[in-house]
Design a protein around this motif. Sequence first.
Motif, mmCIF file in Angstrom:
data_model
loop_
_atom_site.group_PDB
_atom_site.id
_atom_site.type_symbol
_atom_site.label_atom_id
_atom_site.label_comp_id
_atom_site.label_asym_id
_atom_site.label_seq_id
_atom_site.Cartn_x
_atom_site.Cartn_y
_atom_site.Cartn_z
ATOM 1 N N GLN A 122 -2.519 -10.860 -3.026
ATOM 2 C CA GLN A 122 -2.636 -11.964 -3.972
ATOM 3 C C GLN A 122 -1.763 -13.125 -3.490
ATOM 4 O O GLN A 122 -0.971 -12.990 -2.556
ATOM 5 N N ARG A 150 2.449 -12.580 -6.917
ATOM 6 C CA ARG A 150 3.266 -11.422 -6.555
ATOM 7 C C ARG A 150 4.680 -11.555 -7.097
ATOM 8 O O ARG A 150 5.260 -10.589 -7.608
ATOM 9 N N GLN A 156 0.818 -1.203 0.000
ATOM 10 C CA GLN A 156 0.000 0.000 0.000
ATOM 11 C C GLN A 156 0.857 1.259 0.000
ATOM 12 O O GLN A 156 0.574 2.227 -0.715
ATOM 13 N N THR A 160 -6.132 3.212 -1.202
ATOM 14 C CA THR A 160 -5.266 2.405 -2.060
ATOM 15 C C THR A 160 -6.065 1.339 -2.779
ATOM 16 O O THR A 160 -7.030 0.801 -2.225
ATOM 17 N N HIS A 205 2.346 1.621 -3.509
ATOM 18 C CA HIS A 205 1.371 2.145 -4.469
ATOM 19 C C HIS A 205 1.132 3.635 -4.273
ATOM 20 O O HIS A 205 0.968 4.375 -5.246
ATOM 21 N N VAL A 237 -5.031 -1.568 -3.370
ATOM 22 C CA VAL A 237 -4.636 -2.876 -2.836
ATOM 23 C C VAL A 237 -5.362 -3.100 -1.511
ATOM 24 O O VAL A 237 -5.010 -2.505 -0.490
ATOM 25 N N SER A 246 -1.705 -6.761 -12.157
ATOM 26 C CA SER A 246 -1.355 -7.285 -10.839
ATOM 27 C C SER A 246 -1.436 -6.180 -9.790
ATOM 28 O O SER A 246 -1.768 -5.033 -10.098
ATOM 29 N N GLN A 247 -1.114 -6.521 -8.535
ATOM 30 C CA GLN A 247 -1.092 -5.529 -7.472
ATOM 31 C C GLN A 247 0.330 -5.090 -7.134
ATOM 32 O O GLN A 247 0.552 -4.402 -6.143
#
Length: 670
Positions: free
Chosen positions: A291, A296, A14, A285, A17, A287, A345-346
Motif C-alpha cells: 500500500q 502503512r 509477508q 500470504t 503476516h 499481502v 490494512s495490510q
Amino acid sequence: MAQSSDASELRRLQLGHEGVRLVLCSKINEAEDLFKKTRFKGPQLHAGYSSVIFLKSLMTFDEDSMEKAYKMLESTEKFCDVGDGVFGQMFKDQARRAEIHSLTPHDKLYRKCVIADCLMFEAILAFLKQGITGYVKGGFILRKAWKLYVKVYQDTEQICVSPSPITPGSSSPLADDYHDGNGSNGDSGIKLSNGLERDGECKKQVGDVSKGNDASGMLENLSLDGLPIGAAPTNVTSDSLDCVDNEATDETDDLLVAAQPAAITAEQCVFKSIPWDDDKYVFDTPVKELQHEDSRLRAAVYFGYGVMNLCLSLIPPKLLRIANLLGFRGDRQFGIRALKYVSDSQDIKAPLARLALLWYHTIIRPFFALDDRQDAGVPEASLILLQAEKEYPNSAIFQYFKGRVLSLQGCLPEALKMYTLAAEAARQQREIEHICLYEKGWMHMLQLQWDESIPCFVRLKSETRWSACYYAFLAAIVTGVSGDVIKSRELFLQSAKLVKRKPNNLEKFCARRASWYKRGPTALMKEETLLMTFEVIYLWRALPNCSKESKERILELLKSTDVAGVTAFHVGLRCLLLGATLITLGRLDEAETILKQTYHCEAALKNHDKHILSFATYELGTIYFERRKYQKSFKYFTFAKEEWSAYEFEARLLFKAHSALLGLRELGYS
C-alpha cells in the motif's frame, strides 16, 4: 534502489503476516522461531518477536518469563530508537548514525510507534506485579506511551499527503469539545441494557456447527437484524459498521492516485535477491503488493493509539478525573474507527485489531451494558468473523469469538459446540484451551446442567494460574446446587486457601462467602448455593442469554427456596434475583413489587451486602425507563450511583448507571 527497498518491505510484511498467522493458529513456538531468525531485518519483525515473548509471558504468568519479555521489549525499543537530538546521536557509532540518517520521515515515525507499543506492553507487565511499586511504575510508563502516541499521531497527520481517514472532530482525541472524559460524546442515545426477552432466543439456528470451519454453515446462518450475514446488509447504518469507511469523493480519489507510486507486486519481488536466510518460509500470504506509505504508517500508528483510546474510555467514573489530571483522555468512537482502519490494512497488526474489535463487541459491550440490547454488538462481530474465516479457518481464537456471538444470540447449545471445537484446536496452547473450558462451564451453567459444568471448573482450579480461588468458588456453588453439600464445603475451603497474598476484589468476595462454611455445612446450604449461583449469573450479566425455558425454571427454583424469616441476606438476594429474572421476561409489574421488598432488609444489608440494594435500585430504574417514565428513571439511577459506596462490584454498577444517566441527559432529563 527504490524498487529493491519496496521489495524488501513487501517481504518483511509477508513474513510478519505469516508469524501472526502462526500465533492465531495456536503455533506460537513456530511463530517465535520465525520472528527470532528474522528480527534484525526490520522493526516490524523485531516487534513481532518481542510481542510473541510478551504474549507467552501473559499466558504462563511466570515471573521469569515476564522478566524476559520486559527485557525483550526494551531491546526492541533500542533497535527502533532513531536518536532524536544531539545527545541521542552522540552515543551511537558511525554506522548506526548513517543508518538512521538514511531513514525517511515515515520510517522514523513507524519506529517511534513501535517504541510506544513496547511501552504499552511494558506497562501491562508492571501492572501485573500487583504491588504499589508496580502500579506506580506501570502508570509512569503508560503515561510515557500515551504522550508518545499523541506526538506520533500529530506528526503522522502532518507529513502524510493523503487525506486522513479519521477526520478531526468529535471523534478525535485532539478535539476540544469533549462532553466527558470517556469519549461518550460519540455514543448517541440511551445506553441501557435490561435484557428484556428477545423476539426468539436464537433468531436462526446455526447449521452444522460441528464442522466448525465452514463459513457458509456457521457464519452465514448468524443473523444480522433479520438478514443472513452472507447477504448485503442494506439497512445497516454507517455509524454501526462503517467506522472508518468514509466514502471518499472523486477529488479525494484523484489525489490518492496521484500521490501513490506504482505498486510492487509479488511477481516483481525476487526474494532470492534479498540477502536473507529465510527463503525456507514459503507460504500463501494475503499481502501481494504494498500500500501507499501513508496508509502503512497510519495503520501502525492507529493500532496502539486506538487500543489506548478505547481502553481509557472504559475507565470507571470514579477514576476518570484522576486519569484526566494525568493527561489521559480516551475517545471510544475514535478508538473503534482507528482499529477498524487497521483491521482493513495490510499491517501485521491487522488481525490483532480485529481481535480487539471482537473483544469490544462481544465482551465489553454486553458486560458493561453499553447498549439497549445484550446482542447489540453481534452484527459487527459477525462481519469481522466472516472476513477472518477466509484467512484463519482453523484459528482457535476466532472460533472462541464465534462461540461468544452464538451465546449472545441465545444459541447456547451451538455456542457450547463451538467452544468445544476451539478447545480442541488449542490443545498446544493450554491458556486458550482454558478460556474455552471456562466458557463451556458457563454454557452448561446457563442451561442449568450442573453436573456437566462441575468438571470444567474443577479442572480450571487445578491447572490455571490466574484465579484458582474464583474457579474453586464456581465449582463449590454448582456442586452445592447439585446436592453434594459435603463436596461443596470442601471446595469452599479450598477457595479460601487459594486466595493470593494480595487478593483482588473478586477473590475477597469469594473468600467472604466461603468463610460461612468453616465450621461445617449449614442447614440451608443447598438453598444458599442456589442463590449464590444465580447471583453470579446475574452479576456477570449472563441472565439475558438464558433461554426462556431456563428463565422460567430459574423463577421456579427461586420461588421454591424457603428462606423467609431466616436472614436479611437471603431474603434480599432472593428478591433481587426474582426481580431481575422477571424483567428479562417482560413482567415488569411483578418485578417492581418484588424489587421494592429489598429495601425492607436495608438495615441488615448495609454491613456486607450493599451491592444487593444498589443493583435492585438500578433494576427499578430500568423498569421506569421501559415505561418511559424518564424522570423517575433518572432519580433511581442517580440513587443507585450515589447512595451507597465501598461495596462489592461497585465499579460494574457505577459504569452501567453512568451510561444510563448520560443517555437520559441527552434526552433533556436531569
